[in-house]
Design a protein around this motif. Structure first.
Motif, PDB file in Angstrom:
ATOM      1  N   GLN A 126     -31.515 -53.727 -25.106  1.00 49.55           N
ATOM      2  CA  GLN A 126     -30.500 -54.564 -25.740  1.00 49.55           C
ATOM      3  C   GLN A 126     -31.051 -55.068 -27.068  1.00 49.55           C
ATOM      4  N   SER A 133     -26.204 -60.085 -23.030  1.00 49.69           N
ATOM      5  CA  SER A 133     -26.592 -61.508 -23.079  1.00 49.69           C
ATOM      6  C   SER A 133     -27.073 -61.978 -24.447  1.00 49.69           C
ATOM      7  N   HIS A 134     -26.819 -61.194 -25.483  1.00 50.76           N
ATOM      8  CA  HIS A 134     -27.322 -61.557 -26.816  1.00 50.76           C
ATOM      9  C   HIS A 134     -26.210 -61.897 -27.803  1.00 50.76           C
ATOM     10  N   ASP A 141     -34.563 -56.860 -26.271  1.00 51.39           N
ATOM     11  CA  ASP A 141     -35.021 -56.673 -24.887  1.00 51.39           C
ATOM     12  C   ASP A 141     -35.749 -55.343 -24.759  1.00 51.39           C
ATOM     13  N   HIS A 228     -37.989 -57.007 -17.957  1.00 52.09           N
ATOM     14  CA  HIS A 228     -38.021 -56.712 -19.395  1.00 52.09           C
ATOM     15  C   HIS A 228     -38.687 -57.862 -20.139  1.00 52.09           C
ATOM     16  N   HIS A 230     -37.939 -60.232 -23.321  1.00 49.30           N
ATOM     17  CA  HIS A 230     -36.961 -60.707 -24.301  1.00 49.30           C
ATOM     18  C   HIS A 230     -37.766 -61.340 -25.432  1.00 49.30           C
TER      19      HIS A 230
HETATM   20 ZN   LIG Z   1     -32.603 -60.641 -23.871  1.00 47.95          ZN
END
Ligand SMILES: [Zn+2]
Length: 269
Positions: A126, A133-134, A141, A228, A230
């Protein structure tokens, strides 16, 4: 003769331990001086709104002050009694947070290292403003197994660590249980390395870390849909944070690019 303030209010909205930062006053021959102690490893910005009766402030009112890291008795303003025969009142409220609220410039050409080990390759699952979620966030991510070694993308000072949580869940509420390492950069920006595993930080608050230094282990903790890392770089204001775009060295270190979602990147430098 002592002048006793009749009103003294402190309202903080800080996200860090309150005893690491305080605003207070001391008597002076002509009134008071307002001081701040900052025991954090990053600057702290504080907005000071005073209510003054029969007192004059040498440094104005309703201003934001930036108190340097690890500084004691930083003078914000001097309050002078206007008429010694009259009663006086002195009260204030303040909001404060990490960072330089007034930061207007930062190093937009900084060459970030990929935050993992030499010879490793990971997918960017991402990217900036990603729709999982960004939203409205320049965040990245990197999909990586739990326990992958994380390396500092940039040099700086470790200002904050959370590594006590162990669970992951998929609702935004769980962001309160994120583990992370925060590093303050020399240009006034911060980086956050998020979702590290429980007790996964291998640095301490106050440590100076070099670019490419091993700092901890990735995990799957907090608001996440799987293991992951972030990563964000941001500017912290008193009441908001603004994430910033960054560019990375990739491959053998000769290519310098903005990372794209659903691409994989190798660090061979
Ligand atoms: Zn993230």
């Amino acid at each position: 003769m002592r002048y006793m303030p009749l009103l003294f209010i402190v309202l903080g909205c800080a996200v860090f331990a309150q005893d690491n930062f305080k605003i207070y006053y001391k008597d002076t021959p002509s009134g008071f001086k307002v001081l701040a102690d900052n025991n954090e490893y990053a600057p702290v910005s504080a907005e000071l709104n005073m209510k003054l009766t029969n007192l004059k402030s040498s440094n104005g009112n309703n201003k934001v002050y930036v108190i340097p890291a690890m500084t004691k008795e930083f003078e914000l303003t001097n309050l002078t009694v206007v008429d010694r025969k009259k009663p006086l009142k002195f009260g204030f409220n303040t909001s404060y947070n990490f960072g330089d609220h007034n930061l207007s410039n930062y190093d937009k050409d900084y060459k970030y290292f990929l935050p993992f080990g030499k010879g490793e390759t990971f997918w960017l699952t991402q990217g900036y403003n990603g729709n999982i979620s960004h939203a409205d966030e320049y965040a990245l991510d990197f999909k990586m197994p739990i326990g992958t070694k994380i390396y500092a993308a940039r040099e700086g000072v470790v200002t904050d660590i959370e590594e006590s949580y162990s669970k992951r869940c998929t609702s935004p509420e769980c962001a309160k249980q994120n583990n992370y390492i925060t590093i303050y950069h020399d240009d006034g920006t911060f980086a956050e390395y998020t979702h590290i595993k429980k007790n996964g930080a291998e640095v301490n608050i106050g440590d100076r870390v070099e670019k490419g230094q091993f700092i901890g282990y990735s995990g799957d903790v907090g608001w996440a849909t799987g293991p992951h890392l972030h990563f964000i770089v941001y500017q912290q204001k008193i009441k908001s944070m603004q994430t910033l775009k960054t560019r990375f060295l990739v491959d053998d270190g000769k290519r310098f690019i903005e990372l794209q979602e659903k691409e994989q990147y190798t660090r061979n430098y």
